[in-house]
Scaffold this motif. Structure first.
Motif, PDB file in Angstrom:
ATOM      1  N   ARG A   1       6.276   7.950   0.187  1.00 25.72           N
ATOM      2  CA  ARG A   1       6.988   6.694   0.451  1.00 25.72           C
ATOM      3  C   ARG A   1       6.553   5.622  -0.556  1.00 25.72           C
ATOM      4  N   GLU A   2       5.234   5.491  -0.753  1.00 27.45           N
ATOM      5  CA  GLU A   2       4.728   4.507  -1.715  1.00 27.45           C
ATOM      6  C   GLU A   2       5.173   4.841  -3.129  1.00 27.45           C
ATOM      7  N   LEU A   3       5.174   6.139  -3.472  1.00 26.80           N
ATOM      8  CA  LEU A   3       5.594   6.569  -4.802  1.00 26.80           C
ATOM      9  C   LEU A   3       7.048   6.212  -5.058  1.00 26.80           C
ATOM     10  N   SER A   4       7.915   6.434  -4.069  1.00 30.90           N
ATOM     11  CA  SER A   4       9.326   6.104  -4.254  1.00 30.90           C
ATOM     12  C   SER A   4       9.527   4.593  -4.373  1.00 30.90           C
ATOM     13  N   ARG A   5       8.732   3.819  -3.642  1.00 31.64           N
ATOM     14  CA  ARG A   5       8.819   2.358  -3.732  1.00 31.64           C
ATOM     15  C   ARG A   5       8.389   1.885  -5.132  1.00 31.64           C
ATOM     16  N   LEU A   6       7.322   2.477  -5.649  1.00 33.05           N
ATOM     17  CA  LEU A   6       6.867   2.136  -6.998  1.00 33.05           C
ATOM     18  C   LEU A   6       7.899   2.545  -8.047  1.00 33.05           C
ATOM     19  N   TRP A   7       8.482   3.741  -7.871  1.00 34.28           N
ATOM     20  CA  TRP A   7       9.478   4.223  -8.825  1.00 34.28           C
ATOM     21  C   TRP A   7      10.695   3.304  -8.822  1.00 34.28           C
ATOM     22  N   ASN A   8      11.154   2.900  -7.632  1.00 34.52           N
ATOM     23  CA  ASN A   8      12.291   1.980  -7.532  1.00 34.52           C
ATOM     24  C   ASN A   8      11.983   0.650  -8.225  1.00 34.52           C
ATOM     25  N   GLY A   9      10.777   0.157  -8.043  1.00 35.42           N
ATOM     26  CA  GLY A   9      10.390  -1.113  -8.665  1.00 35.42           C
ATOM     27  C   GLY A   9      10.385  -1.042 -10.176  1.00 35.42           C
ATOM     28  N   THR A  10       9.908   0.069 -10.723  1.00 38.82           N
ATOM     29  CA  THR A  10       9.835   0.172 -12.180  1.00 38.82           C
ATOM     30  C   THR A  10      11.175   0.543 -12.782  1.00 38.82           C
ATOM     31  N   ALA A  11      11.897   1.480 -12.189  1.00 40.81           N
ATOM     32  CA  ALA A  11      13.147   1.962 -12.778  1.00 40.81           C
ATOM     33  C   ALA A  11      14.303   0.988 -12.580  1.00 40.81           C
ATOM     34  N   ARG A  12      14.454   0.449 -11.389  1.00 38.39           N
ATOM     35  CA  ARG A  12      15.607  -0.397 -11.092  1.00 38.39           C
ATOM     36  C   ARG A  12      15.372  -1.867 -11.391  1.00 38.39           C
ATOM     37  N   GLU A  13      14.199  -2.363 -11.032  1.00 36.55           N
ATOM     38  CA  GLU A  13      13.958  -3.803 -11.132  1.00 36.55           C
ATOM     39  C   GLU A  13      13.176  -4.201 -12.383  1.00 36.55           C
ATOM     40  N   GLY A  14      12.792  -3.245 -13.208  1.00 35.97           N
ATOM     41  CA  GLY A  14      12.099  -3.540 -14.458  1.00 35.97           C
ATOM     42  C   GLY A  14      10.697  -4.096 -14.293  1.00 35.97           C
ATOM     43  N   MET A  15      10.020  -3.663 -13.240  1.00 37.26           N
ATOM     44  CA  MET A  15       8.660  -4.134 -12.995  1.00 37.26           C
ATOM     45  C   MET A  15       7.647  -3.181 -13.621  1.00 37.26           C
ATOM     46  N   THR A  16       6.372  -3.565 -13.584  1.00 36.83           N
ATOM     47  CA  THR A  16       5.287  -2.775 -14.160  1.00 36.83           C
ATOM     48  C   THR A  16       4.261  -2.481 -13.073  1.00 36.83           C
ATOM     49  N   ILE A  17       3.613  -1.317 -13.168  1.00 38.20           N
ATOM     50  CA  ILE A  17       2.527  -0.990 -12.234  1.00 38.20           C
ATOM     51  C   ILE A  17       1.216  -1.292 -12.959  1.00 38.20           C
ATOM     52  N   VAL A  18       0.505  -2.301 -12.473  1.00 35.25           N
ATOM     53  CA  VAL A  18      -0.700  -2.787 -13.132  1.00 35.25           C
ATOM     54  C   VAL A  18      -1.924  -2.512 -12.264  1.00 35.25           C
ATOM     55  N   PRO A  19      -2.973  -1.879 -12.815  1.00 33.93           N
ATOM     56  CA  PRO A  19      -4.210  -1.718 -12.050  1.00 33.93           C
ATOM     57  C   PRO A  19      -4.953  -3.056 -11.947  1.00 33.93           C
ATOM     58  N   LEU A  20      -5.392  -3.409 -10.740  1.00 33.41           N
ATOM     59  CA  LEU A  20      -6.091  -4.678 -10.538  1.00 33.41           C
ATOM     60  C   LEU A  20      -7.601  -4.499 -10.479  1.00 33.41           C
ATOM     61  N   VAL A  21      -8.043  -3.562  -9.642  1.00 34.08           N
ATOM     62  CA  VAL A  21      -9.488  -3.382  -9.470  1.00 34.08           C
ATOM     63  C   VAL A  21      -9.803  -1.930  -9.116  1.00 34.08           C
ATOM     64  N   MET A  22     -10.902  -1.407  -9.677  1.00 31.60           N
ATOM     65  CA  MET A  22     -11.400  -0.066  -9.341  1.00 31.60           C
ATOM     66  C   MET A  22     -12.728  -0.264  -8.616  1.00 31.60           C
ATOM     67  N   TYR A  23     -12.896   0.433  -7.491  1.00 28.42           N
ATOM     68  CA  TYR A  23     -14.088   0.207  -6.691  1.00 28.42           C
ATOM     69  C   TYR A  23     -14.459   1.449  -5.887  1.00 28.42           C
ATOM     70  N   PHE A  24     -15.698   1.465  -5.409  1.00 31.54           N
ATOM     71  CA  PHE A  24     -16.131   2.467  -4.436  1.00 31.54           C
ATOM     72  C   PHE A  24     -15.874   1.852  -3.061  1.00 31.54           C
ATOM     73  N   ASN A  25     -15.131   2.564  -2.200  1.00 29.62           N
ATOM     74  CA  ASN A  25     -14.868   2.014  -0.877  1.00 29.62           C
ATOM     75  C   ASN A  25     -16.096   2.212   0.017  1.00 29.62           C
ATOM     76  N   HIS A  26     -15.983   1.884   1.288  1.00 28.53           N
ATOM     77  CA  HIS A  26     -17.132   1.941   2.196  1.00 28.53           C
ATOM     78  C   HIS A  26     -17.645   3.361   2.411  1.00 28.53           C
ATOM     79  N   ARG A  27     -16.786   4.355   2.170  1.00 25.45           N
ATOM     80  CA  ARG A  27     -17.206   5.753   2.301  1.00 25.45           C
ATOM     81  C   ARG A  27     -17.759   6.313   0.995  1.00 25.45           C
ATOM     82  N   GLY A  28     -17.798   5.489  -0.055  1.00 23.69           N
ATOM     83  CA  GLY A  28     -18.315   5.933  -1.345  1.00 23.69           C
ATOM     84  C   GLY A  28     -17.283   6.638  -2.212  1.00 23.69           C
ATOM     85  N   MET A  29     -15.995   6.547  -1.849  1.00 24.75           N
ATOM     86  CA  MET A  29     -14.929   7.175  -2.630  1.00 24.75           C
ATOM     87  C   MET A  29     -14.394   6.174  -3.649  1.00 24.75           C
ATOM     88  N   VAL A  30     -14.025   6.665  -4.833  1.00 21.49           N
ATOM     89  CA  VAL A  30     -13.461   5.787  -5.854  1.00 21.49           C
ATOM     90  C   VAL A  30     -12.003   5.501  -5.512  1.00 21.49           C
TER      91      VAL A  30
END
Length: 156
Positions: A91-120
């Protein structure tokens, strides 16, 4: 058993993203990494400032993110700027694809972090590029708010 909050740690942040883009919507996604990449991230040697994400063949990919080579893993190391797969729901992938393909938006990384479980994790945003006029406007608002706070502090 360790506390959950001990593991949370910001690895890399893209500070220019909020200046260069108007952020519409953001989401958290997982990232496929090798062992040496995770160990390198634990030492905090990475950069996502020049990177971007794109939807290709029904998958989300992070391109041009830098993760420094991990010295003890010389033989089984990793390529510092390789493309890395990002994990999101359909669902999220299709929303991102619609935003980039139809509306001319960009997918920008904001922050990379280790969450509370220690996962990246990587927080990405669906964003529209700002024009120079918009950037000046944002800067003027920021300066005015700073000046306003200073005046209130002096006379308050």
């Amino acid at each position: 058993m360790a506390k959950d909050s001990d593991n949370y740690k910001v690895i890399a942040e893209n500070r220019r993203a909020r200046f260069d883009y108007a952020i519409e919507d953001d989401l958290e996604c997982g990232i496929v990494l090798t062992g040496s990449e995770v160990k390198s991230l634990r030492t905090g040697q990475s950069n996502i400032a020049e990177s971007y994400a794109s939807v290709e063949n029904g998958e989300l990919w992070l391109t041009n993110a830098y993760i420094a080579p991990y010295e003890p893993a010389k033989t089984w190391g990793h390529e510092p700027r390789r493309r890395r797969k990002l994990l999101v729901s359909r669902r999220e992938l299709s929303r991102l694809w619609n935003g980039t393909a139809r509306e001319g938006m960009t997918i920008v990384p904001l922050v990379m972090y280790f969450n509370h479980r220690g996962m990246v994790k990587l927080k990405v945003a669906l964003a529209k590029g700002k024009r120079t006029v918009d950037k000046r406007e944002t800067q003027a608002k920021r300066d005015w708010n700073r000046q306003k706070q200073r005046l209130l502090k002096e006379h308050g």
